[in-house]
Design a protein around this motif. Structure first.
Motif, PDB file in Angstrom:
ATOM      1  N   UNK A   1       1.086  -1.329   0.138  1.00 62.65           N
ATOM      2  CA  UNK A   1      -0.315  -0.296  -0.185  1.00 62.65           C
ATOM      3  C   UNK A   1       0.983   1.131  -0.101  1.00 62.65           C
ATOM      4  N   UNK A   2       2.314   1.402   0.786  1.00 60.76           N
ATOM      5  CA  UNK A   2       2.783   2.726   0.522  1.00 60.76           C
ATOM      6  C   UNK A   2       3.552   2.936  -0.380  1.00 60.76           C
ATOM      7  N   UNK A   3       3.584   1.720  -1.261  1.00 57.11           N
ATOM      8  CA  UNK A   3       4.302   1.980  -3.077  1.00 57.11           C
ATOM      9  C   UNK A   3       3.921   1.994  -3.974  1.00 57.11           C
ATOM     10  N   UNK A   4       2.165   1.587  -3.812  1.00 59.12           N
ATOM     11  CA  UNK A   4       1.407   2.152  -4.237  1.00 59.12           C
ATOM     12  C   UNK A   4       0.730   3.252  -4.501  1.00 59.12           C
ATOM     13  N   UNK A   5       1.108   4.241  -2.705  1.00 54.07           N
ATOM     14  CA  UNK A   5       0.608   5.921  -3.144  1.00 54.07           C
ATOM     15  C   UNK A   5       2.102   6.599  -3.291  1.00 54.07           C
ATOM     16  N   UNK A   6       2.685   5.643  -2.980  1.00 56.21           N
ATOM     17  CA  UNK A   6       4.421   6.315  -3.767  1.00 56.21           C
ATOM     18  C   UNK A   6       4.039   7.009  -5.468  1.00 56.21           C
ATOM     19  N   UNK A   7       4.076   5.971  -5.903  1.00 53.96           N
ATOM     20  CA  UNK A   7       3.144   6.186  -7.648  1.00 53.96           C
ATOM     21  C   UNK A   7       2.016   6.210  -8.043  1.00 53.96           C
ATOM     22  N   UNK A   8       1.116   6.573  -7.018  1.00 52.09           N
ATOM     23  CA  UNK A   8       0.101   6.986  -7.619  1.00 52.09           C
ATOM     24  C   UNK A   8       1.126   9.090  -7.303  1.00 52.09           C
ATOM     25  N   UNK A   9       1.329   9.134  -6.402  1.00 55.09           N
ATOM     26  CA  UNK A   9       1.846  10.485  -5.965  1.00 55.09           C
ATOM     27  C   UNK A   9       2.736  11.292  -7.012  1.00 55.09           C
ATOM     28  N   UNK A  10       3.788  10.392  -7.195  1.00 60.36           N
ATOM     29  CA  UNK A  10       4.759   9.874  -8.081  1.00 60.36           C
ATOM     30  C   UNK A  10       3.908  11.118  -9.477  1.00 60.36           C
ATOM     31  N   UNK A  11       3.844   9.931 -10.339  1.00 59.68           N
ATOM     32  CA  UNK A  11       2.399  10.641 -11.677  1.00 59.68           C
ATOM     33  C   UNK A  11       1.151  11.855 -11.664  1.00 59.68           C
ATOM     34  N   UNK A  12       0.812  12.319 -10.414  1.00 60.99           N
ATOM     35  CA  UNK A  12       0.558  13.375  -9.998  1.00 60.99           C
ATOM     36  C   UNK A  12       1.585  14.549  -9.740  1.00 60.99           C
ATOM     37  N   UNK A  13       2.612  14.221  -9.218  1.00 58.07           N
ATOM     38  CA  UNK A  13       3.590  15.036  -9.493  1.00 58.07           C
ATOM     39  C   UNK A  13       3.989  15.467 -10.853  1.00 58.07           C
TER      40      UNK A  13
END
Length: 263
Positions: A148-160
């Protein structure tokens, strides 16, 4: 919630195939970039249809997708037989068309997938072919499900990154489940293109064009990777043909009785 669909669909063993062409599919991807709604797109071949047929959760995801394009020629032929305006819309071709047109359309892209270094190689190759192309991020996933933490990081990087389109080069059905998990957290179109990363970086060769158009690409791929693909093409593909034939028989009208011929 089922995503909005821009296309007519036709049923293939329960999967709602979109009646697309490369032109109509790429135009939809450009149009979707005008808002910040998350969408996901499945590129489907016979193997993917058979996986969905045997997996209720995967079938549910196909019902949610904004677009399910016909990759294999058998799926194209079924659509054409149903009277739909459809032509082959496979991952490598759709990816190439959208990326090469992006200096004009202004779309920004993110590459997620492949082995270490492949996404970077893909970025360099397309930027050379299409000067002005905006590839705003690349990442290589681990060969395991994301935490879950890695998924959140990937989503945040895509949005950034500000990406309009995220190309996901992971095997089926991993990429489909990944897109479903990412979609609630990003504002981009997610497209699962499987082996397209390998095709476009030259690590896997594609069949000659005449084999692709005649429905014989499976033979090329089987001869290239027999140990990995034999079950897909020698067991699942014939089973697909049988199931489609049985569905057609069930849906066909019975023999016409004599009194049906008279008014």
């Amino acid at each position: 919630m089922t995503q909005e669909r821009d296309f007519e669909t036709y049923d293939v063993l329960g999967v709602p195939m979109s009646a697309t062409t490369l032109d109509t599919a790429s135009a939809a991807i450009v149009r979707w970039a005008e808002d910040d709604m998350a969408r996901f797109v499945f590129i489907r071949d016979v193997h993917g249809i058979m996986q969905a047929k045997g997996d209720d959760e995967l079938m549910r995801l196909h019902q949610k997708a904004s677009m399910v394009t016909p990759d294999g020629m058998p799926l194209v032929w079924l659509g054409q037989h149903a009277g739909r305006p459809v032509s082959r819309t496979c991952g490598p071709d759709l990816m190439e068309k959208v990326l090469l047109e992006s200096p004009r359309t202004g779309l920004k892209h993110y590459f997620y997938g492949g082995k270490p270094g492949v996404a970077e190689q893909l970025k360099a190759g397309f930027e050379t072919r299409a000067p002005g192309l905006a590839v705003v991020g690349v990442d290589t996933p681990p060969f395991r499900p994301l935490t879950p933490s890695e998924l959140a990081d990937v989503a945040a990087e895509i949005n950034r990154s500000g990406a309009d389109v995220v190309w996901i080069g992971v095997s089926t059905p991993k990429q489909e489940y990944l897109m479903d998990k990412l979609a609630p957290h990003v504002g981009a179109t997610l497209i699962g293109v499987g082996a397209a990363f390998d095709f476009h970086t030259g690590s896997v060769s594609r069949a000659p064009t005449w084999m692709q158009r005649s429905g014989l690409e499976w033979l090329w791929r089987l001869s290239s990777e027999p140990k990995r693909l034999w079950r897909r093409y020698l067991i699942l593909a014939p089973k697909f043909v049988l199931l489609v034939a049985l569905e057609k028989l069930k849906g066909s009208p019975g023999p016409m009785r004599e009194n049906q011929l008279t008014p």
